[in-house]
Design an enzyme around this catalytic site. Structure first.
Site, mmCIF file in Angstrom:
data_model
loop_
_atom_site.group_PDB
_atom_site.id
_atom_site.type_symbol
_atom_site.label_atom_id
_atom_site.label_comp_id
_atom_site.label_asym_id
_atom_site.label_seq_id
_atom_site.Cartn_x
_atom_site.Cartn_y
_atom_site.Cartn_z
ATOM 1 N N SER A 110 55.087 30.014 19.214
ATOM 2 C CA SER A 110 55.029 28.571 19.093
ATOM 3 C C SER A 110 55.785 27.343 19.774
ATOM 4 O O SER A 110 55.373 26.221 20.583
ATOM 5 C CB SER A 110 54.325 27.815 18.000
ATOM 6 N N GLU B 281 49.756 10.959 15.937
ATOM 7 C CA GLU B 281 50.307 10.982 14.613
ATOM 8 C C GLU B 281 51.387 11.651 14.952
ATOM 9 O O GLU B 281 51.227 12.590 15.671
ATOM 10 C CB GLU B 281 49.602 10.662 13.708
ATOM 11 N N LYS C 183 52.577 22.496 22.088
ATOM 12 C CA LYS C 183 51.806 21.018 21.977
ATOM 13 C C LYS C 183 50.744 19.798 23.585
ATOM 14 O O LYS C 183 50.551 19.187 23.665
ATOM 15 C CB LYS C 183 52.713 19.931 21.099
HETATM 16 C C1 LIG Z 1 53.073 21.103 15.621
HETATM 17 C C2 LIG Z 1 53.521 22.353 15.739
HETATM 18 C C3 LIG Z 1 52.784 23.838 14.573
HETATM 19 C C4 LIG Z 1 51.267 23.739 14.317
HETATM 20 O O1 LIG Z 1 50.541 23.189 14.882
HETATM 21 P P1 LIG Z 1 49.119 23.812 14.942
HETATM 22 O O2 LIG Z 1 48.299 22.960 14.951
HETATM 23 O O3 LIG Z 1 48.781 24.480 13.573
HETATM 24 O O4 LIG Z 1 49.861 24.834 15.742
HETATM 25 C C5 LIG Z 1 53.823 25.153 14.858
HETATM 26 N N1 LIG Z 1 54.518 24.794 15.474
HETATM 27 C C6 LIG Z 1 54.994 24.887 16.507
HETATM 28 C C7 LIG Z 1 56.379 24.950 16.891
HETATM 29 C C8 LIG Z 1 54.680 23.385 16.744
HETATM 30 O O5 LIG Z 1 55.550 22.166 16.562
#
Ligand SMILES: *Cc1c(COP(=O)(O)O)cnc(C)c1O
Length: 396
Positions: free
Chosen positions: A376, A109, A87
């Site tokens: 992620s 948000e 993020k």
């Molecule tokens: C917010 C988040 C996601 C999902 O958001 P995308 O916009 O689809 O990437 C996935 N993994 C983590 C660790 C997140 O914080």
């Protein structure tokens, strides 16, 4: 990839009230200027490297590879970024852009709180005011992240409308932006919403695939056979895919949260169960009931619990360029535990959806093939919920 009207095929566009038009036009103009400005790009790269810790590692998961007995598996470690997920890539870009535009206040948000924390972090760093809209249900489920945001100096506003979750927080943030555009930038957290957000957020997240490409070429002297990422709105996935879209030999696989299964109502798998619709300023696929109303969605992972998907993904799906597969709660939890024990890496439960799919396909592939999985985020935030899922109540 985007045409002049912010369309990806039939998807995208700007389905917004008149009162927001000025704000998105101002944003698009500023973005088109600064994205080619060397000074802006120098400052952003400096922030990403010195503050967020980029480039993130591309790690060869040797034990996992040997255990699954098929394709060679690499992990793109976005979990190692400051604030613990991808993020921050987008937020630092948008906060810097807002600052250049003369804005002094960021609104955002948040669902689970990851994007809210990242935005509050950037606001603290750049001396900006910060207000985060969060569904009241989510403020209860994610009390620790509410505390973090406040500690960072942000105001957190619980949203009680609708189902009091992420989609309602997005609606409320858009309403707030409409009423106050002079000093305020809406720092949207995924590749969704009206044009130009899906393009801006994608460009700021594309650093992920730019790095993967350079790193895999250095290590393996070839491109991967597949890139796998989880999809909520789709920002870490499009960031992971972007620089491979033209490389036809690279399979692009997005993993949607199937929740309790795509044959149940407790799911958030938009491509697999949704229909074309218009919501939150964009045309795309959305989970809908038989009347076309946005359906309540469910996943064990709060970050994937969104009833839509970004318009560029919808188009990649229509074109057959990317595949979108459902992964259930049960499969994601197994993958969460597997990666923790196997590699000593506790992934976010969102990312565990991508790990789960890799565990399915790696054994069917040859040993000379390569898979890259984007991790992620890190999973510390999920430990209490996964323990509860396994019937153990731990004190948080
Ligand atoms: C917010 C988040 C996601 C999902 O958001 P995308 O916009 O689809 O990437 C996935 N993994 C983590 C660790 C997140 O914080």
């Amino acid at each position: 990839m985007t045409n002049a009207n912010g369309r990806f095929g039939v998807h995208g566009g700007q389905y917004i009230p008149e009162t927001l038009m000025n704000a998105v036009i101002e944003l698009e103009k500023a973005y088109n200027h600064y994205k080619n400005d060397p000074e802006f790009n120098r400052e952003l790269t400096e922030l990403l490297d010195a503050y967020a810790g980029r480039p993130s590692r591309l790690y060869y998961a040797e034990k996992m590879t040997k255990t699954l007995g098929g394709a060679k598996i690499y992990l793109k470690r976005e979990d190692l970024n400051h604030t613990g997920s991808h993020k921050i890539n987008n937020v630092l870009g948008q906060a810097l852009l807002a600052k250049k535009m003369g804005k002094t206040r960021l609104i955002a948000e948040t669902g689970a709180g990851q994007h809210g924390v990242a935005t509050a972090t950037a606001a603290a760093l750049m001396d900006m005011e910060c207000v985060v809209f969060m569904g009241e249900e989510d403020t209860k489920r994610q009390a620790l992240n509410v505390y973090r945001m406040k500690l960072l100096g942000a105001e957190v506003i619980p949203v009680t409308s609708g189902t009091a979750t992420l989609k309602d927080a997005v609606s409320e943030a858009m309403r707030e932006w409409t009423s106050r555009i002079d000093d305020t930038h809406y720092c949207l957290g995924s590749v969704m919403g009206p044009h130009p957000f899906p393009t801006i957020v994608r460009d700021f997240q594309a650093v992920i695939s730019r790095e993967i490409k350079a790193q895999i070429l250095e290590k393996e002297h070839r491109l991967p056979d597949a890139v796998i990422a989880c999809v909520g709105g789709g920002s870490n996935a499009i960031g992971s895919f972007y620089h491979f879209i033209e490389d036809e030999g690279v399979r692009l696989i997005g993993c949607e949260a199937a929740g309790r299964g795509i044959d149940t109502f407790e799911t958030a798998a938009t491509i697999n169960t949704g229909k074309l619709g218009i919501f939150h300023g964009m045309k795309s696929y959305f989970c809908q009931d038989k009347y076309g109303q946005i359906a309540p969605v469910y996943s064990i992972s709060a970050g994937l619990d969104y009833p839509g998907i970004g318009p560029e993904h919808a188009n990649l799906h229509d074109m057959g360029r990317a595949e979108y597969v459902p992964v259930t709660d049960a499969e994601a939890v197994c993958a969460f535990e597997f990666l923790s024990k196997m590699e000593g890496i506790i992934p976010a439960i969102e990312s565990a959806h991508a790990v789960a799919h890799a565990m399915k396909i790696a054994p069917t592939m040859n040993k000379d093939q390569i898979i890259v999985i984007t991790i992620s985020g890190r999973g510390d935030k999920d430990c209490a919920a996964i323990a509860r899922y396994r019937g153990e109540d731990i004190y948080e």
